[in-house]
Design a protein around this motif. Structure first.
Motif, mmCIF file in Angstrom:
data_model
loop_
_atom_site.group_PDB
_atom_site.id
_atom_site.type_symbol
_atom_site.label_atom_id
_atom_site.label_comp_id
_atom_site.label_asym_id
_atom_site.label_seq_id
_atom_site.Cartn_x
_atom_site.Cartn_y
_atom_site.Cartn_z
ATOM 1 N N SER A 34 0.855 -1.217 0.007
ATOM 2 C CA SER A 34 0.074 0.026 0.098
ATOM 3 C C SER A 34 0.794 1.265 -0.108
ATOM 4 O O SER A 34 2.037 1.225 0.493
ATOM 5 N N TRP A 51 -1.108 -7.935 3.556
ATOM 6 C CA TRP A 51 -1.851 -6.736 3.650
ATOM 7 C C TRP A 51 -2.692 -6.798 2.142
ATOM 8 O O TRP A 51 -1.947 -6.941 1.178
ATOM 9 N N GLY A 52 -3.726 -6.199 2.279
ATOM 10 C CA GLY A 52 -4.590 -6.392 1.049
ATOM 11 C C GLY A 52 -5.388 -7.316 0.702
ATOM 12 O O GLY A 52 -6.388 -7.602 0.405
ATOM 13 N N ASP A 68 -6.847 -4.676 5.407
ATOM 14 C CA ASP A 68 -6.579 -3.630 4.811
ATOM 15 C C ASP A 68 -6.883 -2.333 5.820
ATOM 16 O O ASP A 68 -7.183 -2.374 6.858
#
Length: 459
Positions: free
Chosen positions: A160, A282-283, A287
């Motif tokens: 991110s 992550w994601g 998130d």
């Protein structure tokens, strides 16, 4: 789609506490081709990974092409890569972990303001796993934080954009720091023979590097920073190549030679192993709309950090609610062991979870894989918090991951993995991690220490 048709994003899965729901439509893998263009950056290792070592597919991570398959399916695919990771040693191209540097007299103050854990106790040449949250308590990023100098921190970021966030935070706060991405590209050496490789390339001194410790070194005339960290749950190190666009291949070649000498090879990052270790992506598993309390990261919200940090007020309020038995979210991430055919590749969708008593869709899988050591499919997934609360009197904090919850669900796997086409398979809750890591997380280490103290007092 006509007005009287049900929309395809499975509205029975309550996502009312999210602003942007997960896309739960089950579209599968359309077998499309990735376009390589100059809008996405090639890493300094791109030529080595794709042109020389034969990576055959990629994803985009932090706006860089990321190799996600080295062994072709007909030759054993990703599970053969798992074998190399758990029995020998592997090299990963992880230049996608872009390095965001905060440097200057106020580097510690700014860093302490944007991460939830207290970093003031970190010395130069220390590292730490941290999370950064927004003002609503959502996890913006979960990087490895490195402190190579007293006045300098590197955020080795997950997928991110973080640099602009840090720069934006500083617009109104005016800390005396410089914030920018630097020309440093990491590679990971992971597996039981990783220390042997590191001794080959930098010498015996590397044996003294503690977990999350750092070491300056030189490989083939290029300056590098080494940490004992990784994304696999196995023993491992990361090599951060400085002036990477000039010197990445000078470092890659001797490291790759040693890896092969020790019976290893390059592989894609070991998601099959990190799932077993309970390491999140992550994601995928969390998130910016996910609270740390939903995903086993409550220990990152300390009771004793006096300094202010972004999200502190909300996170402390959430913590108090949970300890008082008022869990403030619809879903919580748990571990599952699932029936079905072995899942030997990445899932193209968030596969749906149903309540077996009602058949109602109620959650979704985030990270599934077959684990050959446990001889079962394992997964992390979000299920309704009230279903968990029905079978335990424990507050739904991190401790819930250590409980035998005795809960069953159904998981809607694609036909290639289903026991019967179109029929869901049964899944039972499981403790996380499914398989212990060589180096336990801070939460797991605290749990181990408590267990040892209890055993000692019994004696």
């Amino acid at each position: 789609m006509t007005e009287d048709q049900e929309h395809p994003n499975h509205p029975s899965v309550d996502q009312s506490d999210r602003t942007v729901p997960r896309n739960l439509r089950q579209t599968g893998d359309p077998n499309i081709e990735m376009l390589v263009s100059t809008r996405v950056r090639k890493s300094p290792f791109f030529h080595k990974s794709f042109n020389e070592e034969g990576a055959w597919r990629a994803t985009v991570y932090n706006r860089l092409y990321h190799p996600r398959g080295l062994i072709e399916p007909e030759d054993g695919g990703v599970m053969k890569e798992y074998d190399a990771l758990t029995n020998a040693v592997t090299l990963w191209d992880v230049a996608v972990e872009r390095q965001i540097r905060v440097k200057g007299p106020d580097a510690e103050e700014l860093t302490n303001y944007v991460v939830t854990r207290d970093v003031t106790g970190m010395d130069a040449m220390d590292g730490k796993y941290v999370i950064l949250c927004n003002e609503d308590g959502g996890v913006l990023n979960d990087p490895v934080l490195l402190r190579p100098e007293e006045d300098e921190f590197w955020f080795s970021i997950s997928d991110s954009t973080l640099m602009q966030w840090l720069q934006g935070v500083n617009v109104d706060n005016d800390f005396d720091v410089e914030i920018d991405e630097i020309d440093v590209a990491p590679m990971q050496i992971q597996g039981p023979k990783s220390e042997d490789v590191m001794v080959d390339v930098v010498g015996d001194e590397v044996k003294d590097v503690p977990y999350y410790g750092l070491m300056d070194a030189e490989i083939n005339g290029a300056e590098v920073l080494i940490s004992q960290t990784g994304f696999s749950g196995e023993a491992g190190f990361e090599i951060y190549v400085k002036d990477a666009h000039k010197k990445a291949e000078k470092v890659w070649d001797p490291v790759m030679e040693s890896v092969k000498d020790h019976g290893g090879r390059q592989i894609a990052p070991g998601h099959h192993r990190r799932i077993a270790a309970g390491i999140m992506s992550w994601g995928q598993d969390l998130d910016h709309e996910t609270s740390p309390f939903q995903v086993n990261l409550g220990y990152h919200v300390p009771d004793d950090k006096e300094a202010d940090y972004i999200g502190k007020e909300v996170l402390e309020e959430q913590k108090e609610q949970i300890e008082n038995g008022n869990y403030p979210f619809e879903h919580k991430l748990i571990g599952l062991k699932m029936a079905g055919e072995p899942i030997r590749d990445y899932a193209p969708d968030f596969w749906l979870i149903s309540d077996p008593e009602t058949g109602e869709e109620c959650g979704y899988i985030t990270s599934p894989w077959w684990n050959p050591d446990l001889e079962t499919n394992i997964a992390m997934g979000f299920v309704p918090a009230d279903k968990i609360q029905e079978v335990t009197d424990t507050p739904l904090n991190d401790d819930i991951y250590d409980e035998d919850l005795d809960l069953e669900f159904q998981v809607h796997l694609p036909d290639e993995y289903a026991e019967e086409p179109g029929e869901p398979v049964f899944a039972t809750t499981a403790k996380v991690p499914f398989k212990e890591s060589v180096n336990p997380s801070a939460r797991e280490q605290a749990k181990l220490n408590a267990r040892k103290e209890a055993e000692s007092s019994d004696d």
